[in-house]
Scaffold this motif. Structure first.
Motif, PDB file in Angstrom:
ATOM      1  N   ALA A 195      30.065  31.346  31.557  1.00 60.67           N
ATOM      2  CA  ALA A 195      29.614  31.552  30.176  1.00 60.67           C
ATOM      3  C   ALA A 195      29.290  33.027  29.929  1.00 60.67           C
ATOM      4  CB  ALA A 195      28.390  30.683  29.890  1.00 60.67           C
ATOM      5  N   PHE A 196      28.740  33.684  30.941  1.00 64.87           N
ATOM      6  CA  PHE A 196      28.312  35.084  30.856  1.00 64.87           C
ATOM      7  C   PHE A 196      29.500  36.028  30.678  1.00 64.87           C
ATOM      8  CE2 PHE A 196      26.104  38.679  33.396  1.00 64.87           C
ATOM      9  CZ  PHE A 196      25.351  39.101  32.308  1.00 64.87           C
ATOM     10  N   THR A 197      30.602  35.737  31.375  1.00 65.00           N
ATOM     11  CA  THR A 197      31.786  36.607  31.351  1.00 65.00           C
ATOM     12  C   THR A 197      32.868  36.081  30.404  1.00 65.00           C
ATOM     13  OG1 THR A 197      32.683  35.455  33.291  1.00 65.00           O
ATOM     14  CG2 THR A 197      31.368  37.426  33.697  1.00 65.00           C
ATOM     15  N   ASN A 198      32.497  35.186  29.525  1.00 68.72           N
ATOM     16  CA  ASN A 198      33.391  34.423  28.667  1.00 68.72           C
ATOM     17  C   ASN A 198      33.861  35.231  27.446  1.00 68.72           C
ATOM     18  OD1 ASN A 198      34.080  32.114  26.719  1.00 68.72           O
ATOM     19  ND2 ASN A 198      33.319  30.939  28.454  1.00 68.72           N
ATOM     20  N   ARG A 199      35.037  34.933  26.949  1.00 68.14           N
ATOM     21  CA  ARG A 199      35.483  35.533  25.683  1.00 68.14           C
ATOM     22  C   ARG A 199      34.532  35.197  24.535  1.00 68.14           C
ATOM     23  NH1 ARG A 199      41.971  34.558  25.819  1.00 68.14           N
ATOM     24  NH2 ARG A 199      42.498  36.540  26.796  1.00 68.14           N
ATOM     25  N   ARG A 200      33.897  34.039  24.629  1.00 69.64           N
ATOM     26  CA  ARG A 200      33.000  33.587  23.568  1.00 69.64           C
ATOM     27  C   ARG A 200      31.531  33.871  23.914  1.00 69.64           C
ATOM     28  NH1 ARG A 200      34.117  27.512  23.404  1.00 69.64           N
ATOM     29  NH2 ARG A 200      32.619  27.557  21.690  1.00 69.64           N
ATOM     30  N   ALA A 254      38.130  29.716  33.204  1.00 68.62           N
ATOM     31  CA  ALA A 254      39.196  29.406  34.160  1.00 68.62           C
ATOM     32  C   ALA A 254      38.672  28.786  35.448  1.00 68.62           C
ATOM     33  CB  ALA A 254      39.988  30.672  34.485  1.00 68.62           C
ATOM     34  N   GLY A 255      37.490  29.202  35.903  1.00 60.60           N
ATOM     35  CA  GLY A 255      36.972  28.659  37.155  1.00 60.60           C
ATOM     36  C   GLY A 255      36.915  27.141  37.139  1.00 60.60           C
ATOM     37  N   HIS A 256      36.356  26.586  36.076  1.00 61.19           N
ATOM     38  CA  HIS A 256      36.258  25.129  35.993  1.00 61.19           C
ATOM     39  C   HIS A 256      37.615  24.489  35.749  1.00 61.19           C
ATOM     40  CE1 HIS A 256      31.975  25.180  36.397  1.00 61.19           C
ATOM     41  NE2 HIS A 256      31.888  23.890  36.150  1.00 61.19           N
ATOM     42  N   ALA A 257      38.477  25.150  34.966  1.00 62.39           N
ATOM     43  CA  ALA A 257      39.824  24.608  34.769  1.00 62.39           C
ATOM     44  C   ALA A 257      40.559  24.495  36.100  1.00 62.39           C
ATOM     45  CB  ALA A 257      40.613  25.494  33.807  1.00 62.39           C
ATOM     46  N   ARG A 350      41.204  24.217  26.567  1.00 59.68           N
ATOM     47  CA  ARG A 350      39.839  24.310  26.033  1.00 59.68           C
ATOM     48  C   ARG A 350      38.968  25.201  26.919  1.00 59.68           C
ATOM     49  NH1 ARG A 350      36.087  20.921  28.526  1.00 59.68           N
ATOM     50  NH2 ARG A 350      36.989  19.633  30.171  1.00 59.68           N
ATOM     51  N   LEU A 351      39.345  25.359  28.205  1.00 58.00           N
ATOM     52  CA  LEU A 351      38.620  26.244  29.118  1.00 58.00           C
ATOM     53  C   LEU A 351      39.401  27.529  29.391  1.00 58.00           C
ATOM     54  CD1 LEU A 351      37.237  23.660  31.729  1.00 58.00           C
ATOM     55  CD2 LEU A 351      36.209  24.452  29.583  1.00 58.00           C
ATOM     56  N   MET A 352      40.675  27.388  29.648  1.00 62.18           N
ATOM     57  CA  MET A 352      41.488  28.575  29.964  1.00 62.18           C
ATOM     58  C   MET A 352      41.446  29.614  28.847  1.00 62.18           C
ATOM     59  SD  MET A 352      43.026  29.065  32.833  1.00 62.18           S
ATOM     60  CE  MET A 352      43.483  28.260  34.369  1.00 62.18           C
ATOM     61  N   ASP A 353      41.395  29.141  27.606  1.00 63.96           N
ATOM     62  CA  ASP A 353      41.384  30.079  26.477  1.00 63.96           C
ATOM     63  C   ASP A 353      40.063  30.833  26.363  1.00 63.96           C
ATOM     64  OD1 ASP A 353      43.963  29.403  25.850  1.00 63.96           O
ATOM     65  OD2 ASP A 353      43.432  28.007  24.251  1.00 63.96           O
ATOM     66  N   ASN A 354      39.046  30.412  27.108  1.00 66.50           N
ATOM     67  CA  ASN A 354      37.763  31.124  27.130  1.00 66.50           C
ATOM     68  C   ASN A 354      37.746  32.266  28.139  1.00 66.50           C
ATOM     69  OD1 ASN A 354      36.754  29.261  25.304  1.00 66.50           O
ATOM     70  ND2 ASN A 354      35.701  28.034  26.850  1.00 66.50           N
ATOM     71  N   ASN A 355      38.725  32.279  29.044  1.00 66.29           N
ATOM     72  CA  ASN A 355      38.683  33.253  30.134  1.00 66.29           C
ATOM     73  C   ASN A 355      38.871  34.671  29.603  1.00 66.29           C
ATOM     74  OD1 ASN A 355      38.384  33.073  33.094  1.00 66.29           O
ATOM     75  ND2 ASN A 355      40.246  34.295  33.113  1.00 66.29           N
ATOM     76  N   PRO A 356      38.141  35.644  30.152  1.00 65.85           N
ATOM     77  CA  PRO A 356      38.234  37.009  29.613  1.00 65.85           C
ATOM     78  C   PRO A 356      39.586  37.665  29.836  1.00 65.85           C
ATOM     79  CG  PRO A 356      36.891  36.980  31.599  1.00 65.85           C
ATOM     80  CD  PRO A 356      37.132  35.554  31.225  1.00 65.85           C
TER      81      PRO A 356
END
Length: 372
Positions: A195-200, A254-257, A350-356
């Motif tokens: 969440a900390f390093t997330n695009r969002r 991405a980690g969780h994906a 839904r997760l991969m698109d959050n990756n920085p």
């Protein structure tokens, strides 16, 4: 760049500290009928809840709950007609409890509510009593159920899944074995880190993430070394809770994906899967989040001014020193399995698109190969 608006949901009441499991009964009052969702192990804590009135226990929850598990739990609820549902266990138990409370007296099915904001409502009170420090599910609005046919997870997200009462009693985690303590602790950290390093990423959620990562750095090794260290256990439960808050408005990446196919296809416990991929994804994302990655490394004592390779080696050593077996091959993975894992992971947009950093299937495959 403008900061995107977020909405934060938290349990209506939170009880933290040794012995707080006993407050559930007083909070519940004369509930009438209570259904406790548990595992055969955590069902042993049911008397500590001090529930008044009729109490039924459904304890057939496996490590990765699937649709059949949910159906069985819903059938038990329709028979018990509970006024109160209590989740008593780790993330799998708490995820099932959320859906049972929302769906047992509803005409909606799991298919109807899959995705964001599709749960019509909830009339049954819900208490979530965590017995591990990992998923932070007691804090959140999401539930994950495995679709065995498709080999993927169904995600339900709704404010109607939030607990009326969440309980973090460190004494309930004393009996968690060191290996499970380690893996679930890294999972709690991964929620905060992703969440900390997330695009969002959002400044408010960054605050929760920083607190969670710092608590893991301070207490995880102690909790693994001495399971009855109340201060360390409580610190880890709080870290897990903060991670759960991070999941709501920001979520993981991405980690969780990359970890999910290891659960659905290789049948690894969720915490262990996340721990194995954590060093590789942390290092992969470093170029897009250098300052935040340096904060993470400092909090965990990994070192300063680390390049990608050195960071991966240090994070891998951190996990291995906790007693986590970090080789996928040691857990039964084969090189020929990796393309399927990579295809499944890469499709979890839904997760991969959050990756920085955007990850190609080749990038994902390379992480599995490095972890093999």
């Amino acid at each position: 760049m403008a900061i995107a608006p977020i909405t934060l949901h938290q349990p209506r009441r939170l009880a933290i500290g040794a012995g707080t499991v006993a407050t559930v009964g007083g909070w519940a009052g004369d509930a009438g009928s209570t259904l406790v969702i548990a595992t055969p192990v955590t069902a042993g804590f049911a008397d500590k809840l001090q529930i008044r009135g009729r109490m039924r226990i459904f304890d057939a929850i496996p490590g990765e709950p699937d649709m059949a598990t949910l159906d069985a739990a819903l059938a038990a609820a329709r028979e018990a007609k509970p006024d109160l549902v209590v989740g008593l266990g780790g993330g799998s138990v708490l995820d099932v409890a959320k859906l049972v409370a929302a769906l047992w007296d509803s005409e909606q099915t799991l298919a109807d509510v899959a995705g964001p904001n599709r749960v019509a409502g909830r009339r049954t009170r819900l208490a979530q009593v965590a017995t591990t420090a990992g998923t932070g599910s007691e804090a959140g609005i999401r539930s994950l159920i495995t679709d065995l046919e498709k080999g993927s997870k169904i995600a339900v997200e709704s404010p109607h899944l939030i607990a009326d009462l969440a309980v973090l009693d460190p004494e309930l985690t004393f009996s968690v074995p060191p290996a499970v303590t380690a893996a679930t602790g890294v999972d709690a950290m991964a929620h905060c880190v992703e969440a900390f390093t997330n695009r969002r990423a959002h400044p408010m959620i960054d605050g929760f993430a920083r607190m969670g990562i710092a608590l893991v750095g301070r207490y995880l090794k102690r909790a693994v070394r001495d399971g009855s260290d109340t201060e360390a256990r409580e610190g880890m439960m709080l870290a897990s809770y903060y991670g759960g808050i991070c999941l709501g408005p920001v979520n993981t990446a991405a980690g969780h994906a990359i970890a999910y196919p290891l659960g659905t296809l290789l049948h690894l416990p969720h915490g262990l899967a996340n721990a194995i991929v954590f060093p590789h994804v942390l290092a992969f994302n470093q170029p897009a989040a250098e300052g935040k990655t340096a904060e993470i490394a400092a909090a965990l004592g990994l070192g300063e001014s680390l390049g990608q390779n050195a960071l991966c080696v240090a994070a891998h050593a951190y996990c291995a020193e906790l007693g986590i077996e970090m080789s996928l091959a040691a857990h039964g993975a084969r090189a020929e399995d990796l393309p399927r894992f990579a295809a499944d992971a890469h499709s979890i947009r839904r997760l991969m698109d959050n990756n920085p950093i955007d990850m190609s299937i080749e990038d994902v495959t390379a992480i599995y190969e490095a972890a093999l």
